[in-house]
Motif scaffolding. Structure first.
Motif, PDB file in Angstrom:
ATOM      1  N   LYS A  32       0.841  -1.196   0.000  1.00  0.00           N
ATOM      2  CA  LYS A  32       0.000   0.000   0.000  1.00  0.00           C
ATOM      3  C   LYS A  32       0.879   1.250   0.000  1.00  0.00           C
ATOM      4  O   LYS A  32       1.833   1.347   0.771  1.00  0.00           O
ATOM      5  CB  LYS A  32      -0.923   0.006   1.215  1.00  0.00           C
ATOM      6  N   VAL A  33       0.538   2.202  -0.868  1.00  0.00           N
ATOM      7  CA  VAL A  33       1.323   3.427  -1.034  1.00  0.00           C
ATOM      8  C   VAL A  33       0.500   4.631  -0.592  1.00  0.00           C
ATOM      9  O   VAL A  33      -0.620   4.829  -1.067  1.00  0.00           O
ATOM     10  CB  VAL A  33       1.773   3.609  -2.496  1.00  0.00           C
ATOM     11  N   SER A  34       1.064   5.416   0.308  1.00  0.00           N
ATOM     12  CA  SER A  34       0.438   6.662   0.751  1.00  0.00           C
ATOM     13  C   SER A  34       1.275   7.849   0.278  1.00  0.00           C
ATOM     14  O   SER A  34       2.502   7.818   0.387  1.00  0.00           O
ATOM     15  CB  SER A  34       0.327   6.718   2.274  1.00  0.00           C
ATOM     16  N   VAL A  35       0.618   8.884  -0.233  1.00  0.00           N
ATOM     17  CA  VAL A  35       1.284  10.134  -0.584  1.00  0.00           C
ATOM     18  C   VAL A  35       0.817  11.203   0.397  1.00  0.00           C
ATOM     19  O   VAL A  35      -0.380  11.372   0.618  1.00  0.00           O
ATOM     20  CB  VAL A  35       0.982  10.564  -2.028  1.00  0.00           C
ATOM     21  N   VAL A  36       1.771  11.917   0.968  1.00  0.00           N
ATOM     22  CA  VAL A  36       1.481  12.962   1.946  1.00  0.00           C
ATOM     23  C   VAL A  36       1.993  14.297   1.432  1.00  0.00           C
ATOM     24  O   VAL A  36       3.153  14.413   1.025  1.00  0.00           O
ATOM     25  CB  VAL A  36       2.148  12.646   3.303  1.00  0.00           C
ATOM     26  N   LEU A  37       1.129  15.304   1.457  1.00  0.00           N
ATOM     27  CA  LEU A  37       1.517  16.666   1.136  1.00  0.00           C
ATOM     28  C   LEU A  37       1.410  17.516   2.393  1.00  0.00           C
ATOM     29  O   LEU A  37       0.297  17.772   2.877  1.00  0.00           O
ATOM     30  CB  LEU A  37       0.609  17.274   0.059  1.00  0.00           C
ATOM     31  N   PRO A  38       2.535  17.946   2.981  1.00  0.00           N
ATOM     32  CA  PRO A  38       2.464  18.905   4.080  1.00  0.00           C
ATOM     33  C   PRO A  38       2.168  20.280   3.492  1.00  0.00           C
ATOM     34  O   PRO A  38       2.792  20.685   2.508  1.00  0.00           O
ATOM     35  CB  PRO A  38       3.874  18.845   4.681  1.00  0.00           C
ATOM     36  N   ALA A  39       1.216  21.009   4.050  1.00  0.00           N
ATOM     37  CA  ALA A  39       0.783  22.249   3.391  1.00  0.00           C
ATOM     38  C   ALA A  39       0.551  23.361   4.394  1.00  0.00           C
ATOM     39  O   ALA A  39      -0.063  23.162   5.444  1.00  0.00           O
ATOM     40  CB  ALA A  39      -0.487  22.004   2.584  1.00  0.00           C
ATOM     41  N   LEU A  40       1.022  24.552   4.035  1.00  0.00           N
ATOM     42  CA  LEU A  40       0.754  25.773   4.789  1.00  0.00           C
ATOM     43  C   LEU A  40       0.594  26.916   3.793  1.00  0.00           C
ATOM     44  O   LEU A  40       1.559  27.341   3.161  1.00  0.00           O
ATOM     45  CB  LEU A  40       1.897  26.071   5.767  1.00  0.00           C
ATOM     46  N   ASN A  41      -0.639  27.352   3.608  1.00  0.00           N
ATOM     47  CA  ASN A  41      -0.950  28.460   2.699  1.00  0.00           C
ATOM     48  C   ASN A  41      -0.445  28.201   1.280  1.00  0.00           C
ATOM     49  O   ASN A  41       0.321  28.977   0.713  1.00  0.00           O
ATOM     50  CB  ASN A  41      -0.370  29.767   3.245  1.00  0.00           C
ATOM     51  N   GLU A  42      -0.881  27.085   0.710  1.00  0.00           N
ATOM     52  CA  GLU A  42      -0.471  26.698  -0.640  1.00  0.00           C
ATOM     53  C   GLU A  42      -1.675  26.548  -1.564  1.00  0.00           C
ATOM     54  O   GLU A  42      -1.708  25.646  -2.411  1.00  0.00           O
ATOM     55  CB  GLU A  42       0.317  25.385  -0.597  1.00  0.00           C
ATOM     56  N   GLU A  43      -2.673  27.418  -1.440  1.00  0.00           N
ATOM     57  CA  GLU A  43      -3.879  27.276  -2.248  1.00  0.00           C
ATOM     58  C   GLU A  43      -3.595  27.409  -3.744  1.00  0.00           C
ATOM     59  O   GLU A  43      -4.333  26.870  -4.571  1.00  0.00           O
ATOM     60  CB  GLU A  43      -4.929  28.312  -1.841  1.00  0.00           C
ATOM     61  N   ALA A  44      -2.524  28.093  -4.118  1.00  0.00           N
ATOM     62  CA  ALA A  44      -2.232  28.316  -5.536  1.00  0.00           C
ATOM     63  C   ALA A  44      -1.725  27.065  -6.233  1.00  0.00           C
ATOM     64  O   ALA A  44      -1.847  26.951  -7.460  1.00  0.00           O
ATOM     65  CB  ALA A  44      -1.211  29.448  -5.684  1.00  0.00           C
ATOM     66  N   THR A  45      -1.156  26.113  -5.489  1.00  0.00           N
ATOM     67  CA  THR A  45      -0.515  24.957  -6.128  1.00  0.00           C
ATOM     68  C   THR A  45      -1.038  23.607  -5.666  1.00  0.00           C
ATOM     69  O   THR A  45      -0.958  22.630  -6.409  1.00  0.00           O
ATOM     70  CB  THR A  45       1.009  25.000  -5.875  1.00  0.00           C
ATOM     71  N   VAL A  46      -1.552  23.525  -4.441  1.00  0.00           N
ATOM     72  CA  VAL A  46      -1.886  22.209  -3.886  1.00  0.00           C
ATOM     73  C   VAL A  46      -2.966  21.502  -4.695  1.00  0.00           C
ATOM     74  O   VAL A  46      -2.927  20.269  -4.875  1.00  0.00           O
ATOM     75  CB  VAL A  46      -2.303  22.336  -2.406  1.00  0.00           C
ATOM     76  N   GLY A  47      -3.937  22.241  -5.226  1.00  0.00           N
ATOM     77  CA  GLY A  47      -5.022  21.606  -5.977  1.00  0.00           C
ATOM     78  C   GLY A  47      -4.537  20.926  -7.236  1.00  0.00           C
ATOM     79  O   GLY A  47      -4.988  19.820  -7.572  1.00  0.00           O
ATOM     80  N   THR A  48      -3.624  21.574  -7.948  1.00  0.00           N
ATOM     81  CA  THR A  48      -3.095  20.975  -9.178  1.00  0.00           C
ATOM     82  C   THR A  48      -2.314  19.707  -8.875  1.00  0.00           C
ATOM     83  O   THR A  48      -2.434  18.701  -9.590  1.00  0.00           O
ATOM     84  CB  THR A  48      -2.182  21.985  -9.904  1.00  0.00           C
ATOM     85  N   ILE A  49      -1.507  19.715  -7.818  1.00  0.00           N
ATOM     86  CA  ILE A  49      -0.731  18.529  -7.455  1.00  0.00           C
ATOM     87  C   ILE A  49      -1.663  17.367  -7.124  1.00  0.00           C
ATOM     88  O   ILE A  49      -1.483  16.242  -7.604  1.00  0.00           O
ATOM     89  CB  ILE A  49       0.195  18.839  -6.264  1.00  0.00           C
ATOM     90  N   VAL A  50      -2.675  17.633  -6.316  1.00  0.00           N
ATOM     91  CA  VAL A  50      -3.637  16.592  -5.957  1.00  0.00           C
ATOM     92  C   VAL A  50      -4.340  16.065  -7.193  1.00  0.00           C
ATOM     93  O   VAL A  50      -4.504  14.843  -7.378  1.00  0.00           O
ATOM     94  CB  VAL A  50      -4.660  17.134  -4.937  1.00  0.00           C
ATOM     95  N   SER A  51      -4.752  16.956  -8.083  1.00  0.00           N
ATOM     96  CA  SER A  51      -5.479  16.550  -9.292  1.00  0.00           C
ATOM     97  C   SER A  51      -4.638  15.659 -10.190  1.00  0.00           C
ATOM     98  O   SER A  51      -5.129  14.658 -10.733  1.00  0.00           O
ATOM     99  CB  SER A  51      -5.936  17.786 -10.066  1.00  0.00           C
TER     100      SER A  51
END
Length: 314
Positions: A32-51
């Protein structure tokens, strides 16, 4: 460079193209593979990475990633909302292990993420990446699925600074690389020792202490070397990394935390002065600003009672 490192470079440094996706999927089996994104005020980029991850690595045809978690460390923008809308499971840092009060810092978020993920392989990806490619995930997860002797994999890449190729990673070149070459020469072959994209087996991560702040990448790399040895470490070339750059003063604070992390591992002794004074020009000249340097580390997650209980009943 040590002969041992030269041999390691030939044996444990790869390109993302060396492991086609079909080979990685065939080797995954029940892992099983988990991907973790630590985030602090990254609304400009986090959505594209997740998508991108959901569209290219979490489909019926390509079921590489089983779990995608964004750990939000107190964002004041729409980071959590954007990440959830793109398809990530979003967890607030302060909701994880509430018995232990959270402190600011990237390492704190990564440490707590072990508590809310279930993957055998954990892949960390910074949430400020621009022009994100799924290669960042497949590249560093691939060796862990295809080679049972590999426990920890760092991404390597070019880091441009604006329009200047190869000029990013200033703290790496001025602080981390000299420290590693002088004190841990076995790690001198890592191209991006401070890079935020790396993957490791849970069985290793849960045994390592996590510096709570900027020193987490250097700390994990050094401790992984001492825990599993150089041959269990690897790196993969994934191309080019573009992200938001810090200003000079922020880089100074990052450098101080990294030096402190190295110093603690060298001596485990007394910290002479865990503070850093910097200067800002004001109307009346230069004004000193003094900052605390991160001096806290979280214990190996395997020693935390809630984590041990969660693993027991899983």
């Amino acid at each position: 460079m040590l002969e041992e490192v030269e041999r390691w470079l030939a044996r444990r440094s790869w390109s993302v193209a060396d492991r086609p996706l079909e080979r990685i999927l065939a080797a995954k089996r029940g892992t099983k593979v988990s991907v973790v994104l630590p985030a602090l005020n990254e609304e400009a980029t986090v959505g594209t990475i997740v998508s991108v991850i959901r569209r290219e690595l979490m489909t019926e045809a390509v079921p590489l990633v089983d779990e995608l978690v964004v750990v939000d460390s107190g964002s004041t923008d729409r980071t959590a909302e954007v990440a959830a809308a793109a398809g990530a499971r979003v967890v607030a840092r302060d909701a994880i292990l509430p018995r232990i009060p959270a402190v600011p810092g990237k390492g704190e978020v990564l440490w707590r993420s072990l508590m809310v993920t279930s993957g055998d392989v954990i892949c960390f990806v910074d949430a400020d990446l621009k022009d994100f490619s799924a290669d960042f995930v497949t590249g560093i997860v691939g060796p862990l699925l295809t080679d049972p002797d590999v426990d920890f994999v760092k991404a390597m890449y070019d880091r441009p600074l604006g329009d200047e190729p190869g000029q990013g990673g200033r703290v790496t070149e001025l602080v981390a690389r000299p420290l590693l070459n002088l004190h841990w020469p076995q790690l001198a072959g890592f191209v991006q020792p401070l890079g935020g994209e790396y993957a490791a087996r849970r069985s290793l991560l849960e045994r390592l202490p996590f510096p709570v702040g900027y020193g987490v990448e250097l700390g994990l790399l050094v401790d992984a070397l001492h825990t599993v040895g150089l041959d269990a470490l690897a790196q993969v070339d994934v191309g080019v990394r573009k992200h938001r750059h810090q200003d000079g003063r922020a880089l100074g604070r990052m450098a101080a935390a990294i030096y402190r992390t190295a110093q603690l591992r060298l001596s485990r002794g007394h910290l002479v002065r865990p503070r850093l004074t910097q200067f800002e020009r004001g109307e009346e000249g230069f004004t000193p600003r003094t900052y605390e340097v991160d001096t806290e580390e979280r214990p190996p997650m395997a020693e935390v009672a809630e984590y041990a209980e969660r693993r027991r009943v899983a």
